[in-house]
Design a protein around this motif. Structure first.
Motif, PDB file in Angstrom:
ATOM      1  N   GLN A 191     -12.270   4.053   4.277  1.00  0.00           N
ATOM      2  CA  GLN A 191     -10.886   3.606   4.080  1.00  0.00           C
ATOM      3  C   GLN A 191     -10.853   2.221   3.451  1.00  0.00           C
ATOM      4  O   GLN A 191     -10.002   1.928   2.597  1.00  0.00           O
ATOM      5  N   LYS A 192     -11.788   1.359   3.852  1.00  0.00           N
ATOM      6  CA  LYS A 192     -11.870   0.020   3.262  1.00  0.00           C
ATOM      7  C   LYS A 192     -12.221   0.112   1.780  1.00  0.00           C
ATOM      8  O   LYS A 192     -11.660  -0.619   0.948  1.00  0.00           O
TER       9      LYS A 192
ATOM     10  N   GLY B  25       0.795  -1.222   0.000  1.00  0.00           N
ATOM     11  CA  GLY B  25       0.000   0.000   0.000  1.00  0.00           C
ATOM     12  C   GLY B  25       0.825   1.268   0.000  1.00  0.00           C
ATOM     13  O   GLY B  25       0.276   2.371   0.008  1.00  0.00           O
TER      14      GLY B  25
ATOM     15  N   ASP C 167      -0.320   2.320  -4.093  1.00  0.00           N
ATOM     16  CA  ASP C 167      -0.538   2.959  -2.806  1.00  0.00           C
ATOM     17  C   ASP C 167      -2.030   3.079  -2.542  1.00  0.00           C
ATOM     18  O   ASP C 167      -2.853   2.868  -3.430  1.00  0.00           O
ATOM     19  N   ILE C 168      -2.374   3.412  -1.308  1.00  0.00           N
ATOM     20  CA  ILE C 168      -3.773   3.526  -0.889  1.00  0.00           C
ATOM     21  C   ILE C 168      -4.020   4.942  -0.380  1.00  0.00           C
ATOM     22  O   ILE C 168      -3.275   5.434   0.472  1.00  0.00           O
TER      23      ILE C 168
ATOM     24  N   THR D 209     -10.218   7.161  -5.823  1.00  0.00           N
ATOM     25  CA  THR D 209      -9.068   6.263  -5.703  1.00  0.00           C
ATOM     26  C   THR D 209      -8.604   5.802  -7.078  1.00  0.00           C
ATOM     27  O   THR D 209      -7.394   5.812  -7.374  1.00  0.00           O
TER      28      THR D 209
ATOM     29  N   CYS E 128     -11.517   2.556  -0.226  1.00  0.00           N
ATOM     30  CA  CYS E 128     -10.311   3.027  -0.916  1.00  0.00           C
ATOM     31  C   CYS E 128      -9.298   1.901  -1.104  1.00  0.00           C
ATOM     32  O   CYS E 128      -8.675   1.782  -2.155  1.00  0.00           O
ATOM     33  N   ARG E 129      -9.148   1.085  -0.067  1.00  0.00           N
ATOM     34  CA  ARG E 129      -8.201  -0.027  -0.165  1.00  0.00           C
ATOM     35  C   ARG E 129      -8.619  -1.009  -1.253  1.00  0.00           C
ATOM     36  O   ARG E 129      -7.800  -1.445  -2.075  1.00  0.00           O
ATOM     37  N   GLU E 130      -9.909  -1.344  -1.278  1.00  0.00           N
ATOM     38  CA  GLU E 130     -10.397  -2.293  -2.281  1.00  0.00           C
ATOM     39  C   GLU E 130     -10.309  -1.703  -3.688  1.00  0.00           C
ATOM     40  O   GLU E 130      -9.974  -2.410  -4.645  1.00  0.00           O
TER      41      GLU E 130
ATOM     42  N   GLN F 274      -5.374   8.045   1.786  1.00  0.00           N
ATOM     43  CA  GLN F 274      -5.673   8.194   3.203  1.00  0.00           C
ATOM     44  C   GLN F 274      -6.947   9.014   3.372  1.00  0.00           C
ATOM     45  O   GLN F 274      -7.048  10.119   2.846  1.00  0.00           O
TER      46      GLN F 274
END
Length: 221
Positions: free
Chosen positions: A96-97, A12, A110-111, A66, A99-101, A113
């Motif tokens: 945030q989850k 990430g 990267d992810i 994202t 964005c991560r997915e 924030q």
């Protein structure tokens, strides 16, 4: 997948690992690192300050922002914000989850924030006149561009972007349903934001966010 299969992992923060599965259990897998590489992150960091919209539009904005390369997302409560956020920490965790997915799906190294929810007034008040970072009191890197898309602005965003082609950090603010108020526009301009137009048509808040990020990406990413 089974023991011996290979896959690609990302931390990430720009480092990717080619690994081989060594052990599989019900709760975890253990892998051996075969090789690792470092992917360069975008030279220009983009922060999206998004006025909180109604219903689940913010989920969609998080996902698409994202995919379009935003680095930070700052949820804002403005004068015309209608939604009342309950369980703020739970909501931020959900965003945030998302964005991560979305980073995984779009193969980002990267992810983004997701910042804590702040009022527009508090955010603007934390800035000294001229460009400043999100954290009050910390030094600002040179080449920060502040953008304030507004339906009453006349300067095309493309002209402002071209004049600031060397920007290392861009902060763009998007209003909720109903847009920003005249008072908020005045506050932003006093702090160094460029009031810019995204075109002739008035856009929905979720459309404005995606349009602005796409235009920035065309010039900078």
């Amino acid at each position: 997948m089974k023991t011996g299969d290979t896959l690609l992992l990302c931390d990430g923060q720009g480092t990717e690992y080619h690994v081989a599965i060594a052990e599989i259990s019900k709760s975890e897998i253990k892998t051996d690192i075969v090789s690792q590489t470092r992917r360069e992150l975008a030279a220009c960091r983009i922060t999206l300050g998004q006025g909180l919209p109604k219903s689940d539009k913010m989920d969609w904005i998080m996902q698409k922002a994202t995919e379009l390369g935003v680095s930070n997302i700052l949820p804002l409560v403005t004068e015309r914000t209608i939604v009342k956020v309950r369980d703020e920490e739970k909501r931020i965790g959900r965003w945030q989850k998302i964005c991560r997915e979305a980073a995984m799906q779009s193969n980002r190294p990267d992810i983004p924030q997701v910042e804590q929810i702040r009022s527009f007034r508090d955010f603007i008040s934390s800035l000294d006149p001229g460009p400043r970072p999100l954290t009050p009191g910390s030094p600002v890197p040179p080449g920060t561009l502040l953008l304030f898309p507004w339906e009453e602005a006349s300067a095309p965003i493309k002209e402002v972007l071209k004049r600031n082609a060397g920007a290392a950090h861009i902060i763009v603010l998007i209003g909720p349903e109903g847009g920003f108020s005249s008072n908020e526009a005045s506050m932003a301009r006093e702090k160094g934001f460029h009031a810019v137009s995204l075109g002739r048509n008035i856009l929905r808040t979720e459309t404005a966010a995606i349009a602005a990020l796409s235009m920035i990406g065309y010039e900078f990413l």
